[in-house]
Scaffold this motif. Structure first.
Motif, PDB file in Angstrom:
ATOM      1  N   ILE A 190       0.846  -1.205   0.000  1.00 49.17           N
ATOM      2  CA  ILE A 190       0.000   0.000   0.000  1.00 49.17           C
ATOM      3  C   ILE A 190       0.879   1.251   0.000  1.00 49.17           C
ATOM      4  O   ILE A 190       0.649   2.190  -0.761  1.00 49.17           O
ATOM      5  CB  ILE A 190      -0.961  -0.014   1.214  1.00 49.17           C
ATOM      6  CG1 ILE A 190      -1.987  -1.143   1.046  1.00 49.17           C
ATOM      7  CG2 ILE A 190      -1.664   1.336   1.369  1.00 49.17           C
ATOM      8  CD1 ILE A 190      -2.827  -1.413   2.297  1.00 49.17           C
ATOM      9  N   SER A 191       1.910   1.235   0.830  1.00 52.95           N
ATOM     10  CA  SER A 191       2.834   2.374   0.832  1.00 52.95           C
ATOM     11  C   SER A 191       3.457   2.549  -0.549  1.00 52.95           C
ATOM     12  O   SER A 191       3.505   3.666  -1.095  1.00 52.95           O
ATOM     13  CB  SER A 191       3.919   2.159   1.888  1.00 52.95           C
ATOM     14  OG  SER A 191       4.891   3.164   1.809  1.00 52.95           O
ATOM     15  N   ALA A 192       3.922   1.454  -1.131  1.00 54.85           N
ATOM     16  CA  ALA A 192       4.590   1.519  -2.438  1.00 54.85           C
ATOM     17  C   ALA A 192       3.629   1.981  -3.531  1.00 54.85           C
ATOM     18  O   ALA A 192       3.991   2.798  -4.388  1.00 54.85           O
ATOM     19  CB  ALA A 192       5.175   0.151  -2.788  1.00 54.85           C
ATOM     20  N   PHE A 219       8.185   2.705 -11.301  1.00 60.12           N
ATOM     21  CA  PHE A 219       9.331   1.990 -10.748  1.00 60.12           C
ATOM     22  C   PHE A 219       9.651   2.423  -9.320  1.00 60.12           C
ATOM     23  O   PHE A 219      10.335   1.702  -8.599  1.00 60.12           O
ATOM     24  CB  PHE A 219      10.516   2.045 -11.706  1.00 60.12           C
ATOM     25  CG  PHE A 219      10.330   1.037 -12.815  1.00 60.12           C
ATOM     26  CD1 PHE A 219      10.657  -0.290 -12.618  1.00 60.12           C
ATOM     27  CD2 PHE A 219       9.719   1.381 -14.011  1.00 60.12           C
ATOM     28  CE1 PHE A 219      10.429  -1.245 -13.602  1.00 60.12           C
ATOM     29  CE2 PHE A 219       9.478   0.438 -15.001  1.00 60.12           C
ATOM     30  CZ  PHE A 219       9.837  -0.885 -14.800  1.00 60.12           C
ATOM     31  N   CYS A 220       9.143   3.555  -8.891  1.00 56.23           N
ATOM     32  CA  CYS A 220       9.204   3.860  -7.462  1.00 56.23           C
ATOM     33  C   CYS A 220       8.387   2.829  -6.682  1.00 56.23           C
ATOM     34  O   CYS A 220       8.794   2.393  -5.600  1.00 56.23           O
ATOM     35  CB  CYS A 220       8.703   5.275  -7.190  1.00 56.23           C
ATOM     36  SG  CYS A 220       9.938   6.514  -7.622  1.00 56.23           S
ATOM     37  N   LEU A 221       7.253   2.452  -7.227  1.00 55.78           N
ATOM     38  CA  LEU A 221       6.491   1.337  -6.648  1.00 55.78           C
ATOM     39  C   LEU A 221       7.305   0.040  -6.733  1.00 55.78           C
ATOM     40  O   LEU A 221       7.503  -0.664  -5.741  1.00 55.78           O
ATOM     41  CB  LEU A 221       5.165   1.191  -7.412  1.00 55.78           C
ATOM     42  CG  LEU A 221       4.473  -0.183  -7.438  1.00 55.78           C
ATOM     43  CD1 LEU A 221       4.112  -0.643  -6.034  1.00 55.78           C
ATOM     44  CD2 LEU A 221       3.219  -0.143  -8.303  1.00 55.78           C
ATOM     45  N   SER A 222       7.783  -0.248  -7.902  1.00 60.89           N
ATOM     46  CA  SER A 222       8.483  -1.508  -8.133  1.00 60.89           C
ATOM     47  C   SER A 222       9.730  -1.649  -7.238  1.00 60.89           C
ATOM     48  O   SER A 222       9.955  -2.685  -6.610  1.00 60.89           O
ATOM     49  CB  SER A 222       8.875  -1.571  -9.614  1.00 60.89           C
ATOM     50  OG  SER A 222       9.572  -2.744  -9.907  1.00 60.89           O
ATOM     51  N   ASN A 223      10.517  -0.586  -7.173  1.00 60.74           N
ATOM     52  CA  ASN A 223      11.720  -0.603  -6.332  1.00 60.74           C
ATOM     53  C   ASN A 223      11.375  -0.875  -4.864  1.00 60.74           C
ATOM     54  O   ASN A 223      12.079  -1.603  -4.162  1.00 60.74           O
ATOM     55  CB  ASN A 223      12.444   0.753  -6.382  1.00 60.74           C
ATOM     56  CG  ASN A 223      13.043   1.110  -7.724  1.00 60.74           C
ATOM     57  OD1 ASN A 223      13.472   2.232  -7.929  1.00 60.74           O
ATOM     58  ND2 ASN A 223      13.075   0.175  -8.676  1.00 60.74           N
TER      59      ASN A 223
END
Lengths: 197, 197, 197, 197, 197, 197
Positions: free
Chosen positions: A162-164, B166-170
């Motif tokens: 959720i944070s991501a 990719f901020c999510l992915s990372n």
């Protein structure tokens, strides 16, 4: 004076949208009484719209060890960390509605250490913010600290994902200059209101 | 010695996966010659897997003013900023293959200001990194600066959304401790290889 | 197309250099098969060249409780922290060769917490990075933590001084825009290669 | 009460030191009237001592477009940025002596923007601090900005290398807990004193 | 050459000031032998002058579990953190005088971890700096840590409020470009001097 | 359930307070309909209470080129930067009331770049935040930039001093764990309400 723009990008008309996208938007309008701007702004690109809300629903609607209010706490705390006005305001409203508590959203968004929440929830938010701000430093001990508060491994995935996901969402909102609907500012601050996305 | 774990979470067996998830994995295996670990690790949660790769494909496979190599440059630069080993190594490989250039991935991942890229690409990466690191400070002038390099508004959305995705992915990779396949480290460093996700 | 410049400053010709400087350069060329660019670029100023490599050798070649591979781990981790492309790539190559392990350099340079190293080595790198990033906050407890991992006081000096020396080196490389030799990118990624500085 | 320790490491006795190291120490003692602690503390490792002071002298004693006072300004500003008490105090003293000005050292060490220096010197210190704090972001425009103030390319190397060298020096001082001699605190604050290293 | 300006704002003449403000200034002149520039510069706005010094006196002159020297240690450490030349220099002088110790001010201002102070005083400064730099992260445990060193709750308020007050003061000094009197630089560095504000 | 504590410190009873302090508190209660917690919590120390509110009034009530709403914008933006829940919520309410605009407080507190304010107000907040976050870097050009927006030197002092004063205030609120009154959260969000401190 004309209404302020809700996005730096063109906002599609409902009638020009693919059927499934339009249906989703009408559904949220029915439930909330208005269309949250994120639906209109992201509909500019239907393929990304579909993936975005599929991801959102997978995380926010699934059976989880986290209540819906707790999930929204994560969203609001992360929005504060990312200076994202849209998510701070819109998910602040949703959090107030789910928690049936008119102060917790501002508390969690500005400084979760001052919020009227449980120690377990504080640990949850500390981890969510570490995922948002310094995910490269996450070590096994961080997972262990959450398990000591009774979170399962799947709960920890939920918190982190959720944070991501909202790190993505916050950046998109900031990229396109997404404007919160005026309705969100007041929602949930007085009794008897219902949630909107 | 047993193989090191690729995730802090259980990795499903292919035969236990839903048909569409398994098909996607077999497809990438066919193309790349091996299964990138991100596919196996995220398959732990099929609903999120589907949304993740739908979003990925919407951004990385669409017609765009950015070449595929340029899109991968964004991914690698953002991975460096987020201390994400998996994306640095895996997308570094893909970037080398697309760019047919064995040095550019390390250059862009460590310090894009030292990379053998064009001024237009440097502006693209500066913006991508601002989306990653300080998206709350994005103003109209940032968009204008990219337009001055010939990027369209849709290109700018692409740059920003790839960075955001990719901020999510990372963060997910750091959350679950995702391990890069050994194959990626060498891929694209010598002639005649082909891309993998 | 002409070769890209290796430095913002003039690069001397071998025949114009003082005898000892030229001898040092020929020696490394003999050993490595090529002349690492740092030798040519720093030879622009022979007095500083001599001091730089005397310091380098005093730290990197001395008898120490740290293996040569461990010393290079420090160099690569610090290069990552300082966004120094030259040292990341060149010392990454040397680390791969010494460690006879093709992945460890990228792991340590991008995120040492994800590297295939021992807890003792992780403590070593945590300290090296503290020396690099926040040396003013070093207290006796930091030294004690390393001793608890079996490091002697002299080992701790080695860790700290290698970190400090490459903080100098990274800054010089960034100052002059030092370009890594193409050879370094591939070196040590496949079996049977030999080290170069 | 016994004198406080000047280093976390053993401090060698003069008579136990190699001849050249001892000679260097006696020379500075002759000139300054006391032995700055950095000489005694680093003599713990003669090979590094020799390289350190060879590097120091190459930078600080060479013919340069920078005056000796300007070079010490760089040292003091960098010491402030690195929270290095030894260099702040010891080189503050040297700066006062060279500049024949009792306030400039504290000004430059605490906030060079408030110092009684020329615009050219402010540009010099801005660059020195960028080398110290964010060297990876140095671009050609930074060099150009200094040339616009009349600095030559060699002057720019001097500024950058002095900053880089003292980044090493500051970290060593912090590593070993190097204590400034009491003499330095007062030196150069009243007329008619002479420099020490 | 004319004297350098002490403020970006007009500095009132003594004879133009309200009686109480002038009286306060003459009083400090009598005691210190000169008028610290902060009195003249802030007198530009008498109402704020009165409130500023009333607050200052309430904190710095009250009966407290902290000695006057300890209170000045806080001021100097906070000035260092805020890059405030005026308070670093002026309160450094006052600290030297109160502590009858000529080195402690520079030590505390540059790096309190290297200062000749007690563990209790180090805990005090760690807290004062947390109030200055990251007050939003203060939790009950921070208060408890000070109580473990023997500080009362009122002492903790003193530490925190002195830090907070000088965060205001430092910002005002930086806003108006407040210049320290030359006298402060030397004060307290040799025996037999007396305090000034 | 008992009411949550409003401060980590004892809160005095009205009848135990000095006459002038009690009078001030009754006055604000009369005007606002309730007593903002900051009055009760700071009354723990009457001398500091008097100085705090004298300073507050000197800045916030004086004739100024800034409207009262603009002054509160500064307070709310600075509270956001300092993670101060009390000032974010309490002054957010006051700002809503003065501006007669229910959204501007959340906008300015979360991200002033997204707020419905004028370019002149954006410049004002940029400067206020520089005073709060990096006052040591303020140079003449910052003052000039505000003058270009029509601010006078006295207006600039107001902007800077309000920011500086609330840096003190935010730190005190965080130090004592000051809790916002529940009333503030809703105030000014719907028409026909009146301001409180």
């Amino acid at each position: 004076m004309s209404a302020p723009s809700i996005s730096r990008y063109p906002v599609p008309k409902l009638e020009d949208l693919p059927e499934d996208v339009r249906a989703r938007i009408l559904e949220v309008q029915e439930k909330a009484g208005f269309v949250p701007n994120v639906f209109l702004a992201l509909a500019h690109r239907p393929a990304e719209f579909r993936a975005f809300f599929a991801y959102h629903d997978a995380l926010m609607l699934r059976d989880s060890g986290l209540t819906k209010a707790e999930r929204e706490m994560i969203v609001v705390a992360v929005a504060g960390a990312n200076d994202c006005l849209y998510c701070f305001v819109a998910h602040g409203a949703i959090l107030r509605v789910y928690a049936k508590q008119p102060q917790v959203a501002d508390q969690v968004g500005v400084n979760y250490l001052k919020a009227d929440i449980t120690p377990r929830q504080r640990a949850m938010l500390a981890f969510a913010l570490k995922v948002s701000e310094r995910s490269g430093e996450i070590v096994d001990d961080d997972h262990a600290a959450l398990r000591a508060h009774g979170f399962t491994d799947e709960d920890i995935w939920d918190i982190g994902n959720i944070s991501a996901f909202f790190c993505l969402s916050n950046r998109m909102a900031n990229l396109i200059g997404l404007r919160p609907n005026d309705e969100f500012y007041l929602l949930g601050r007085v009794p008897k209101e219902k949630p909107a996305r």
